[in-house]
Design an enzyme around this catalytic site. Structure first.
Site, mmCIF file in Angstrom:
data_model
loop_
_atom_site.group_PDB
_atom_site.id
_atom_site.type_symbol
_atom_site.label_atom_id
_atom_site.label_comp_id
_atom_site.label_asym_id
_atom_site.label_seq_id
_atom_site.Cartn_x
_atom_site.Cartn_y
_atom_site.Cartn_z
ATOM 1 N N LYS A 77 -4.981 -16.608 -40.697
ATOM 2 C CA LYS A 77 -6.320 -16.365 -40.154
ATOM 3 C C LYS A 77 -6.392 -17.065 -38.803
ATOM 4 O O LYS A 77 -6.421 -18.293 -38.725
ATOM 5 C CB LYS A 77 -7.393 -16.893 -41.094
ATOM 6 C CG LYS A 77 -8.783 -16.470 -40.678
ATOM 7 C CD LYS A 77 -9.790 -16.700 -41.781
ATOM 8 C CE LYS A 77 -11.107 -16.026 -41.454
ATOM 9 N NZ LYS A 77 -11.699 -16.476 -40.210
ATOM 10 N N GLU A 90 -1.540 -12.805 -44.328
ATOM 11 C CA GLU A 90 -1.550 -13.081 -42.885
ATOM 12 C C GLU A 90 -2.151 -14.442 -42.602
ATOM 13 O O GLU A 90 -2.825 -15.024 -43.444
ATOM 14 C CB GLU A 90 -2.422 -12.033 -42.174
ATOM 15 C CG GLU A 90 -1.927 -10.641 -42.376
ATOM 16 C CD GLU A 90 -2.687 -9.632 -41.542
ATOM 17 O OE1 GLU A 90 -3.838 -9.921 -41.148
ATOM 18 O OE2 GLU A 90 -2.111 -8.570 -41.281
ATOM 19 N N ASP A 119 0.826 -1.212 0.000
ATOM 20 C CA ASP A 119 0.000 0.000 0.000
ATOM 21 C C ASP A 119 0.861 1.262 0.000
ATOM 22 O O ASP A 119 0.559 2.239 -0.676
ATOM 23 C CB ASP A 119 -0.903 0.019 1.241
ATOM 24 C CG ASP A 119 -1.998 -1.038 1.120
ATOM 25 O OD1 ASP A 119 -2.022 -1.732 0.076
ATOM 26 O OD2 ASP A 119 -2.806 -1.173 2.065
ATOM 27 N N GLU A 138 3.748 1.811 -1.243
ATOM 28 C CA GLU A 138 4.324 2.147 -2.553
ATOM 29 C C GLU A 138 3.279 2.799 -3.439
ATOM 30 O O GLU A 138 3.550 3.746 -4.166
ATOM 31 C CB GLU A 138 4.823 0.875 -3.239
ATOM 32 C CG GLU A 138 6.200 0.463 -2.789
ATOM 33 C CD GLU A 138 6.603 -0.855 -3.412
ATOM 34 O OE1 GLU A 138 6.788 -0.910 -4.633
ATOM 35 O OE2 GLU A 138 6.684 -1.847 -2.655
ATOM 36 N N LYS A 171 -4.782 -9.225 -47.899
ATOM 37 C CA LYS A 171 -5.302 -7.858 -47.873
ATOM 38 C C LYS A 171 -4.565 -7.011 -48.894
ATOM 39 O O LYS A 171 -3.340 -7.121 -49.012
ATOM 40 C CB LYS A 171 -5.082 -7.250 -46.486
ATOM 41 C CG LYS A 171 -5.806 -7.990 -45.391
ATOM 42 C CD LYS A 171 -5.403 -7.529 -44.010
ATOM 43 C CE LYS A 171 -6.196 -8.332 -42.973
ATOM 44 N NZ LYS A 171 -5.762 -8.072 -41.606
ATOM 45 N N CYS A 225 -11.461 -64.609 -30.389
ATOM 46 C CA CYS A 225 -11.329 -66.000 -29.948
ATOM 47 C C CYS A 225 -12.340 -66.402 -28.869
ATOM 48 O O CYS A 225 -12.346 -67.558 -28.448
ATOM 49 C CB CYS A 225 -9.904 -66.271 -29.463
ATOM 50 S SG CYS A 225 -9.489 -65.378 -27.954
ATOM 51 N N SER A 275 -16.856 -8.548 -41.361
ATOM 52 C CA SER A 275 -16.392 -9.929 -41.479
ATOM 53 C C SER A 275 -15.523 -10.035 -42.741
ATOM 54 O O SER A 275 -15.127 -9.012 -43.294
ATOM 55 C CB SER A 275 -17.618 -10.829 -41.557
ATOM 56 O OG SER A 275 -17.204 -12.150 -41.636
ATOM 57 N N LEU A 276 -15.237 -11.225 -43.184
ATOM 58 C CA LEU A 276 -14.428 -11.406 -44.400
ATOM 59 C C LEU A 276 -15.160 -12.350 -45.346
ATOM 60 O O LEU A 276 -15.818 -13.294 -44.903
ATOM 61 C CB LEU A 276 -13.076 -12.033 -44.051
ATOM 62 C CG LEU A 276 -12.044 -11.168 -43.341
ATOM 63 C CD1 LEU A 276 -10.910 -12.034 -42.815
ATOM 64 C CD2 LEU A 276 -11.499 -10.101 -44.275
ATOM 65 N N ARG A 328 -16.884 -8.585 -30.808
ATOM 66 C CA ARG A 328 -17.441 -8.144 -32.074
ATOM 67 C C ARG A 328 -18.968 -7.995 -32.011
ATOM 68 O O ARG A 328 -19.528 -7.085 -32.584
ATOM 69 C CB ARG A 328 -17.084 -9.160 -33.157
ATOM 70 C CG ARG A 328 -17.297 -8.668 -34.540
ATOM 71 C CD ARG A 328 -16.732 -9.680 -35.519
ATOM 72 N NE ARG A 328 -17.785 -10.514 -36.008
ATOM 73 C CZ ARG A 328 -18.408 -10.296 -37.166
ATOM 74 N NH1 ARG A 328 -18.062 -9.290 -37.926
ATOM 75 N NH2 ARG A 328 -19.365 -11.089 -37.567
HETATM 76 S S1 IVH Z 1 -9.011 -8.664 -40.934
HETATM 77 C C1 IVH Z 1 -12.077 -5.791 -42.191
HETATM 78 N N1 IVH Z 1 -7.161 -10.450 -40.405
HETATM 79 O O1 IVH Z 1 -11.761 -13.588 -39.056
HETATM 80 C C2 IVH Z 1 -11.101 -6.864 -41.991
HETATM 81 N N2 IVH Z 1 -9.365 -10.869 -39.627
HETATM 82 O O2 IVH Z 1 -13.999 -14.566 -40.609
HETATM 83 C C3 IVH Z 1 -11.553 -7.821 -40.985
HETATM 84 N N3 IVH Z 1 -9.615 -12.943 -38.362
HETATM 85 O O3 IVH Z 1 -13.882 -10.897 -38.395
HETATM 86 C C4 IVH Z 1 -10.553 -8.398 -40.159
HETATM 87 N N4 IVH Z 1 -7.513 -13.553 -38.499
HETATM 88 O O4 IVH Z 1 -12.252 -11.645 -36.521
HETATM 89 C C5 IVH Z 1 -8.463 -10.112 -40.267
HETATM 90 N N5 IVH Z 1 -5.423 -11.909 -39.989
HETATM 91 C C6 IVH Z 1 -6.707 -11.579 -39.862
HETATM 92 C C7 IVH Z 1 -7.620 -12.395 -39.160
HETATM 93 C C8 IVH Z 1 -8.969 -12.001 -39.076
HETATM 94 C C9 IVH Z 1 -8.717 -13.859 -38.025
HETATM 95 C C10 IVH Z 1 -11.038 -12.988 -38.001
HETATM 96 C C11 IVH Z 1 -11.678 -11.636 -37.785
HETATM 97 C C12 IVH Z 1 -12.757 -11.559 -38.823
HETATM 98 C C13 IVH Z 1 -13.034 -12.997 -39.079
HETATM 99 C C14 IVH Z 1 -13.733 -13.216 -40.416
#
Ligand code: IVH
Length: 677
Positions: A122, A120, A41, A43, A296, A417, A90-91, A143
Site C-alpha cells: 500500500k 501488493e 526549432d 528539428e 485483492k 553540576c 477507497s479501500l 482522486r
Molecule cells: S487499489 C478499488 N492498490 O490507498 C481499489 N490502492 O486507502 C482501490 N493505494 O484509494 C485502489 N496502494 O489511492 C490500491 N496497491 C494499492 C494501493 C492503493 C495505495 C491507495 C489508493 C486508495 C487508497 C485507499
C-alpha cells in the site's frame, strides 16, 4: 499485388504518424510549458513537415487533434474539475489478522474457495488517474471526492515514469490507469534539506511532499521534484478487458507503465499472511513509503460477483501496518550532559505508542534544532519512529498550540553540576566544561568505557555503573579493574554467580586490542574507526602518547582536528595518571604486531555497507575494507564496486538492485578480504 503493398504502406504510415504525434506533443510541452526545449526549432519543424506530408498522402490518417490541426501552447487550466469515468473508490481496512480472516471468510462465503489473491504494497502517496485514449495520455486527475477530481495533466507530464504514449501495437480505445504518485524517501530528505537551506517551510513526510509537488501552479516546480508513480489498478476501459488483476499488471508493464516489482500472487490466506508478515518487517527495504499492504481477489469475474459498497470494493482490503507517526503532548524539554560534556536537549513526551514501541523521550539534538523545528513545551507534536531509526520529533501541530506558549531556551548551567555552559564559536553544541567533576559526564564515560563499542565488558550495564558510582566504589575507568567480590557484593541483586560473571568479564577485557581502549578513553573525535587507524599506525598507547601533533597528523586518514584533540588529551596530567593507573592493573597498552603489509585485494574499489554484520562491527568492516585498499562510501551509485548487505539491510540494498550493482553477503566479503570466513 498493388492493393497489398498500398495497404502495407498505409499501415506503416499510420505507425509513423502516431510516433510523430507523440514526439511533437512532447516537444511542444517542453517548449511551451517547461521553457526547456530538448531539440532545436529546426528539428521540430522537420518532424512537423514529415507529419504534414504523411497526412497529405493519407488524408484518412488526419484527425482533429493532430498537431497539424491544433496550436501548441497553454494546456487546459490546472486543477479544473474532472469527472472520473468510473468512481475512484477507497479501500476498507484490516488492522489485525482476525479482521483479515473475517474478510477472507466473507469472500469465501460469496464466491466459494476458488479465489486467488494478488498481494501488493500500500503505497503512501497521492492517488492519481491517467486516461489514455488510443495509447496517448490525454488526462491526469487527482482522486478528489472519488467522483470529481482535479486536472493535473500538465504536472503529471513532468513525471518521467509516466509514459506519454503506451507501448504496443494495439492500444485500447480508452483505459484509465490508476496509481500513486510518490516522492522516494531519499528525494524527500534532499528536498527538505534544500527547503531548509532556503529557509522555507519543510514537508512533514514524503506523502505531503508529493502532494505539495503535484499541487504546484507552475509545472516547472513539479518538474524539479523527482516524483515517481506506481500503477495499481484501472478504472474505465474500452476496447480491452482483463481476466485477472495480475494480467492487468502484466499488460500495464508491457505497455511501459510503472508497475511495482513487489506484487505477488498467492493461492490461500496463509500465503497472503506470509506476504504481510514479510513486508511488515521489511517495510523500509524499499525506497518509497508504504503504510500497509493491499490484498485483492485476483479473478475479474469473482471481483464482479463480489461488487462494491458505496465507498470500497468488497474484493479488496488494505491491511494496515502500525503507524510510525503519532501526535503526543510535549510535556517538557529537558537537557542531558553526555560523556564528552555535550549538552543535548530532549523531548519529554506523554508516552505514545508509535512504530511498535512506547516512546517517552526523543532527542532534539541541539538548541538550533529546537529553534528550527519551533517546538515549545506544551505543544502537541508529531512523533515519528520509522523502523529501527531513533525516534524523532517531526514538528509541532501549530493549530493546536496554546496561547502564550513560550520558546525554549538552553539553561545557562549544567543540570548535573551547575557549571556555566559554554558554546564555542562555530559549534552547534553547548558543553559542560567540568570534565572530571561533572557526575553526569562521569557516569556516561564509565558506561561508554564498558560498552560494546569500547572495552565490551558484559554485565557492566548502566544501572550497575550508576550504583558503583553512588556507592563510591569506582570513580574512573581504571577503578573497574580493582573491583573484587567484596565490593560487588554491596550492590543489590549481586550474588556469587553474577559476581563471578562480572569479574571474569572485567579480567577478560584486559587484553582487548588497544583500539578498544582508545575508544574507551573518551578522546574527542576518536571513535572506532579513528582508534583503529591510530592503533594500526602506532601499535601502543605509549607510542601515541609520545607522538607529536605533526606525527599524528601525518597518519593517513587522520586530520589536524583529530591530531590536536589526541595530543591535547595526552597532555593533560589527569589523563596521563589514568594511563599509569591502567598499566598497574594489567590492562594491555600495546598490540601484538602483525604484519600488515600484505596485498590489497580491494585496491581502488568503492564499496558500501548496509545492515548489521555478524562477524564484524561496522567499524571493523570499514577498517578491514580500507586496509584492503577500498574506499567505503555511504551511498550507492553506479560507481559502487559492490554492496555488502547484512541483517535488515536498508534502502541501500534496493538502490543497489535498481542500479544493478553487485550485492554480496558477509561471508563473501570476508573471502574477498582474503580472510577465511
Ligand atoms: S487499489 C478499488 N492498490 O490507498 C481499489 N490502492 O486507502 C482501490 N493505494 O484509494 C485502489 N496502494 O489511492 C490500491 N496497491 C494499492 C494501493 C492503493 C495505495 C491507495 C489508493 C486508495 C487508497 C485507499
Amino acid at each position: 499485388m498493388k492493393a497489398g503493398s498500398d495497404q502495407r504502406a498505409r499501415a506503416e504510415a499510420k505507425l509513423r504518424v502516431e510516433e510523430l504525434r507523440a514526439q511533437i506533443e512532447h516537444h511542444r510541452y517542453r517548449y511551451h510549458v517547461l521553457d526547456d526545449p530538448e531539440v532545436a526549432d529546426a528539428e521540430y519543424d522537420d518532424l512537423m513537415r514529415e507529419l504534414r506530408e504523411l497526412e497529405d498522402r493519407f488524408p484518412e490518417l488526419q484527425t482533429p487533434d493532430s498537431p497539424t490541426q491544433t496550436v501548441g501552447g497553454a494546456p487546459a487550466a490546472l486543477f479544473s474539475p474532472v469527472e472520473h469515468r468510473a468512481p475512484m473508490l477507497s479501500l476498507d481496512n484490516a488492522f489485525t489478522f482476525e479482521e483479515l480472516d473475517a474478510w477472507g471468510a466473507r469472500v469465501e462465503r460469496a464466491v466459494g474457495p476458488a479465489a486467488r489473491f494478488a498481494c501488493e504494497l500500500k503505497i503512501d502517496g497521492v492517488a492519481c488517474a491517467l486516461t489514455y485514449e488510443r495509447g496517448v495520455l490525454v488526462k491526469a486527475a487527482t482522486r478528489g471526492d472519488g467522483r470529481i477530481g482535479e486536472d493535473i495533466t500538465a504536472n503529471i507530464r513532468t513525471v518521467h515514469a509516466v509514459p506519454r504514449t503506451l507501448d504496443g501495437d494495439d492500444p485500447p480505445a480508452v483505459i484509465e490507469v490508476r496509481g500513486e504518485v510518490f516522492l522516494p524517501v531519499k528525494a524527500f530528505e534532499e528536498l527538505n534539506d534544500r527547503l531548509r537551506e532556503a529557509e522555507q517551510r519543510v514537508f512533514a513526510n514524503p506523502r505531503n511532499a508529493a502532494a505539495g509537488s503535484l499541487r504546484q501552479k507552475d509545472p516547472k516546480v513539479t518538474a524539479s521534484r523527482p516524483l515517481r508513480m506506481w500503477v495499481h489498478s484501472f478504472g474505465a476501459a474500452e476496447g480491452i478487458s482483463f481476466e485477472s488483476h495480475l494480467r492487468f499488471l502484466d499488460w500495464a508493464a508491457k505497455s511501459g507503465l510503472p508497475v511495482p516489482p513487489t506484487t505477488e500472487g498467492r493461492e490461500s490466506m496463509n500465503g497472503v499472511k506470509e506476504f504481510l508478515t514479510h513486508w511488515e518487517e521489511h517495510r523500509h527495504s524499499v525506497d518509497w513509503e508504504i503504510d500497509g499492504t493491499v490484498i485483492k481477489v485476483d479473478q475479474t469475474d469473482l471481483q464482479r460477483e463480489l461488487g462494491a459498497t458505496s465507498h470500497a470494493p468488497r474484493w479488496a482490503i488494505a491491511y494496515k501496518f502500525p503507524p510510525e507517526e503519532r501526535t503526543a503532548l510535549l510535556r517538557a524539554i529537558d537537557v542531558h550532559t553526555g560523556r564528552t560534556g555535550k549538552v543535548t536537549p530532549f523531548a519529554v513526551l506523554e508516552p505514545v505508542f508509535v512504530g511498535g514501541v512506547t516512546i517517552t523521550y526523543a532527542t532534539l539534538h541541539n538548541e538550533d534544532e529546537v529553534r528550527r523545528k519551533d517546538v515549545r513545551p506544551g505543544d502537541t507534536v508529531i512523533v515519528r519512529r520509522a523502523g529501527d531509526v531513533i525516534p524523532e520529533i517531526v514538528g509541532p501541530v501549530l493549530s493546536r498550540r496554546k496561547k502564550g506558549a513560550r520558546r525554549w531556551k538552553m539553561p545557562p548551567t549544567c543540570n548535573a553540576c551547575g557549571t556555566p555552559l559554554v558554546r564555542r564559536e562555530g559549534e552547534a553544541d553547548y558543553r559542560c566544561p567540568n570534565k572530571r567533576g561533572c557526575p553526569s559526564q562521569g557516569l556516561e564515560w564509565l558506561f561508554h568505557f564498558a560498552g560494546r563499542g569500547a572495552m565490551d565488558i558484559e554485565h557492566l550495564g548502566y544501572m550497575t555503573v550508576m550504583r558503583l558510582l553512588e556507592k563510591g566504589l569506582i570513580e574512573d575507568p581504571a577503578d573497574i579493574y580493582s573491583l573484587d567480590a567484596e565490593k560487588l557484593s554491596q550492590l543489590p541483586g549481586f550474588k556469587d554467580r553474577s559476581i563471578t560473571n562480572v569479574l571474569e568479564q572485567i579480567e577478560g577485557s584486559k587484553d582487548r586490542p588497544i583500539w578498544r581502549l582508545l575508544v574507551g578513553l573518551n578522546i574527542r573525535h576518536v571513535g572506532g574507526h579513528v582508534a583503529q587507524v591510530l592503533a594500526g599506525a602506532f601499535g601502543s598507547i605509549d607510542a601515541i602518547a609520545g607522538a607529536s601533533e605533526d606525527e599524528i597528523d601525518a597518519v593517513p586518514g587522520i586530520g589536524p582536528e583529530i591530531a590536536a584533540s589526541v595530543r591535547e588529551w595526552f597532555d593533560e596530567d589527569e589523563n596521563r595518571q589514568l594511563i599509569e593507573k591502567l598499566r598497574t592493573t594489567g590492562v594491555h597498552l600495546a598490540d601484538e604486531r602483525v604484519e600488515t603489509t600484505g596485498p590489497h585485494p580491494l585496491e581502488g574499489m568503492s564499496i558500501v555497507l548496509t545492515g548489521g554484520l555478524e562477524m564484524l562491527s561496522r567499524e571493523e568492516a570499514t577498517a578491514a575494507a580500507e586496509d584492503a585498499g577500498a574506499r567505503v562510501t555511504s551511498s550507492v551509485s553506479k560507481k559502487t564496486s559492490f554492496v555488502v548487505a547484512g541483517e535488515s539491510p536498508g534502502t541501500k540494498l534496493a538502490k543497489a538492485e535498481q542500479l544493478a550493482v553487485e550485492v554480496i553477503d558477509e561471508q563473501e566479503f570476508l573471502r574477498r578480504l582474503g580472510r577465511t570466513p
